[in-house]
Every structure is written in C-alpha cells, then in structure tokens.
Design a protein around this motif. Structure first.
Motif, PDB file in Angstrom:
ATOM      1  N   TYR A  69      -4.589  -9.549  -7.638  1.00  0.00           N
ATOM      2  CA  TYR A  69      -3.760  -8.408  -7.628  1.00  0.00           C
ATOM      3  C   TYR A  69      -3.346  -7.904  -9.092  1.00  0.00           C
ATOM      4  O   TYR A  69      -3.304  -7.102  -9.788  1.00  0.00           O
ATOM      5  N   LEU A 109      -8.602  -4.307  -2.946  1.00  0.00           N
ATOM      6  CA  LEU A 109      -8.580  -5.795  -3.419  1.00  0.00           C
ATOM      7  C   LEU A 109      -9.533  -6.714  -2.319  1.00  0.00           C
ATOM      8  O   LEU A 109      -9.643  -6.058  -1.156  1.00  0.00           O
ATOM      9  N   ASP A 144       0.818  -1.247   0.107  1.00  0.00           N
ATOM     10  CA  ASP A 144       0.132  -0.185  -0.006  1.00  0.00           C
ATOM     11  C   ASP A 144       1.040   1.179   0.196  1.00  0.00           C
ATOM     12  O   ASP A 144       0.263   2.456  -0.054  1.00  0.00           O
ATOM     13  N   CYS A 194      -1.702  -1.031  -3.675  1.00  0.00           N
ATOM     14  CA  CYS A 194      -2.880  -1.851  -3.517  1.00  0.00           C
ATOM     15  C   CYS A 194      -3.321  -1.470  -2.130  1.00  0.00           C
ATOM     16  O   CYS A 194      -2.336  -0.966  -1.375  1.00  0.00           O
ATOM     17  N   ARG A 208      -3.913   3.981  -5.865  1.00  0.00           N
ATOM     18  CA  ARG A 208      -3.996   2.639  -5.048  1.00  0.00           C
ATOM     19  C   ARG A 208      -5.464   2.063  -5.318  1.00  0.00           C
ATOM     20  O   ARG A 208      -6.301   2.899  -5.306  1.00  0.00           O
TER      21      ARG A 208
END
Length: 380
Positions: free
Chosen positions: A73, A61, A16, A42, A58
């Motif tokens: 991903y 998920l 992240d 992410c 970002r």
C-alpha cells in the motif's frame, strides 16, 4: 473565494472509502470551503460502487493482509502521490504515514496528519510485540516532525503530546447536523425488507467492525436471555465468519441478523430504527481504552440510548449528557439483565428522543470541522 482555499489537497487512507464516515466528512468540508480535493483509497476485496460529491481515486492491491499489505500500500501510494498535482497532503492514520511523509519531504509539500486512533496500541498489534515495535519506530521517526495534526479525542492528543511534544488539535468524529434519517413507528414495525426477522420485537444494534475486542461475542452470548429482542450486526471484519458460526452453534438465527458492511448512508436507516445501541469494548490496549467511537454520536443523533464500556472518553459523554449507561463486565446473564432494564427505563421514546435530538444540535460535524479547517488553513 481566496487563493488560499483553491489549494490542491490529496487525502489518503488505507480503506476502500465505502464506510469511512470521517474521511468523507473531512473531504466534503474541505471541498465546500474551496479546496481542490482528491480522496485516495484502495481496493481490498471487490470493487463496490462509490458515489461522492468530491473526486476519488482507488487502486487495487495484490496483497490483502498483514505486513505485506502495508508495504505494498505505501509503495503504491507513494507513486500515486508523487505523480499527482498537490499542494497539501492529508494523511489518515499511521498506516498511511510512511508514503505521505516521504513524498512530503521529496516534493517539499506540507503534510497534515489525522490520527483516528492510537495505532500501535490497537488490539491487532498489542500481542504482536515485534510488529508493534515497527509501527512505534515509524511514529518515533516521523511524529516529532509533524507540524499540522489533529486526532479524535483529548486523551490521544495528550498521549502524543507527552510522548513527542506535539500539540494535536481535537476533531471528534461526529455526524453532520442536517443528514438525519427519520422513520415512523409504523414504518419501523412493518419495514420487513430491511429487517425480516424483527417482527415487532425490540431492535438491538451493533454497528462497526466485527473485530477482536469489540464485544460482538458478548452480545451474541446474551441473546438466549433476550427472547423479545433481535440483534442486528451491521459491519464486517476479521471475526465476521466466526461470529456467524457462533450464532449457528447457539441456534440464534431467528434472533441475530447480519447485514455485512454497509455504506454509511444506508447504515443510518438501521440506526434510526434501533431501540438500543452498543459500544462495548475490551480493554486490549490504549487505543480502545482512549477511544471515542463515532457510534456514540450516531446513536445520540437518532435518539437511541447507548450501553457502553466505562472508558474515559466514552464516560465523559455518556455521564455528562445522560445518553445511556456504562458497564465494566459482560457475563451473558448480567448483560441481558442490564439490556432489559435499559429497554424498560428508556421506554418513553418521545421524552428521550427529544432530549438526544437537542443534544445532537450541539454535537455536530459543523462545529467540529472548524478546528480541522483552522489546522489545514494554517498550512504554509
């Protein structure tokens, strides 16, 4: 500014972005040299605020763990990369490589690869042979075709050269020269807002992921023999709750402090206060054995001696430049004895801090980035 340096580069990684110093340094260096950067990550847990001098993106998920996380991903990343303007792709680590490689081929965009570790040899995969073979197969398919790549140390570069015949550059994960956080001795003793349990005792620092094979349990088990010390654990990971439970079991709540995962800008404050830092790794695969963690250089920058595992790349720095001590076994009483000896040996802070600070002028990102810029700049 040349036309070459205005290229649009998409940089992707499977975290992240909050605590990843390497991708932040790479992104900032590229932007400062005129590239049009977008760093892509992410969200695994909560969306923590992020402020960077370069653009970031970002995506959320649904799956958070194991194979389905990597599948989701890479599928999500593939569509992000497909539909964003790009002239270069920069992929960080094998777990983000499938999407980058596919898009590179579909869109005929050059790919640069940064190997932060020897991915199929990480401890999480070493004892899962079927999953490990999947990642090895991915590397077998893609790595021979990599034209532009670099990694964190010479041992990993040599491994991939022998396995796939590729010549990786070496860009070590070293801090910037000009971002040192300083704290006076009085501040260090009185700054209870950062470390309420310090109370004048020696500060032992572990910074990094709280995962298997990282030696966090070894340090906790040594703490009953270190009455005048506080252990600060800055990081998060798969074993975080288990390590907190171990502290409660041993009734060490007054000696062991957990901060959780910190943005690297805040982590530097803890590093600056430490009396001794640790890089203790269990030999659970070649990724750890060949590793050269950025902590080695973080401690050097802030004048903190290091107690580290006697692994090749780590030993090359610690032995050559006398930045700490190496050990190869970690029984609680023995480890406590070595820690106390080091605290005594390195007690003259003005002497060792001055020497380590001088070393950090040589070991700095401003030197390392030239290799990375040369590789990216050679993309056609």
């Amino acid at each position: 500014m040349s036309r070459r340096n205005t290229k649009r580069i998409l940089i992707s990684v499977t975290n992240d972005l909050i605590a990843d110093q390497r991708v932040s340094k790479v992104s900032a260096s590229l932007q400062q040299n005129g590239y049009n950067v977008l760093l892509i990550g992410c969200i695994k847990k909560e969306r923590k605020p992020l402020t960077r001098p370069y653009p970031t993106f970002r995506f959320n998920l649904f799956f958070k763990k194991k194979a389905v996380f990597y599948l989701e991903y890479n599928l999500r990343l593939m569509f992000v990369l497909l539909f964003k303007k790009k002239e270069i792709l920069l992929c960080n680590d094998t777990d983000a490589l499938p999407a980058n490689y596919i898009v590179s081929k579909l869109c005929r965009v050059p790919l640069v690869f940064d190997a932060h570790e020897l991915f199929p040899e990480v401890p999480e995969l070493v004892n899962r042979p079927r999953i490990k073979r999947v990642w090895e197969k991915i590397e077998d398919i893609i790595f021979p075709h990599l034209k532009h790549s670099y990694t964190v140390c010479q041992s990993i570069a040599d491994y991939y050269q022998q396995r796939y015949g590729i010549n990786m550059g070496v860009v070590r994960n070293i801090p910037n020269r000009d971002t040192t956080y300083t704290m006076s001795s009085s501040d260090k003793k009185e700054n209870h807002s950062l470390l309420p349990a310090l109370k004048g005792r020696k500060l032992l620092l572990y910074q990094g992921a709280v995962n298997v094979g990282r030696g966090v349990d070894w340090l906790i088990n040594a703490m009953p023999y270190l009455d005048n010390c506080v252990l600060c654990i800055c990081g998060d990971g798969d074993l975080y709750e288990e390590m907190k439970a171990l502290v409660r079991e041993k009734q060490l709540e007054e000696q062991v402090v957990f901060t959780g995962r910190l943005p690297f800008e805040e982590l530097n404050q803890y590093t600056a206060m430490a009396d001794l830092g640790f890089v203790l790794l269990e030999n659970m695969g070649l990724s750890y054995y060949y590793s050269l963690p950025n902590r080695i250089f973080d401690y050097m920058k802030y004048g903190v001696p290091v107690l580290a595992s006697d692994f090749p790349e780590i030993a090359r720095i610690v032995n050559t430049h006398h930045t700490g001590k190496l050990i190869s076994h970690y029984e609680p009483q023995y480890l406590a004895k070595v820690i106390l000896e080091m605290l005594e040996e390195w007690n003259d802070k003005s002497a060792y801090q001055s020497r380590l600070n001088e070393l950090s002028k040589e070991f700095c990102w401003e030197n390392e980035e030239q290799v990375m810029l040369g590789i990216v700049g050679g993309v056609k």
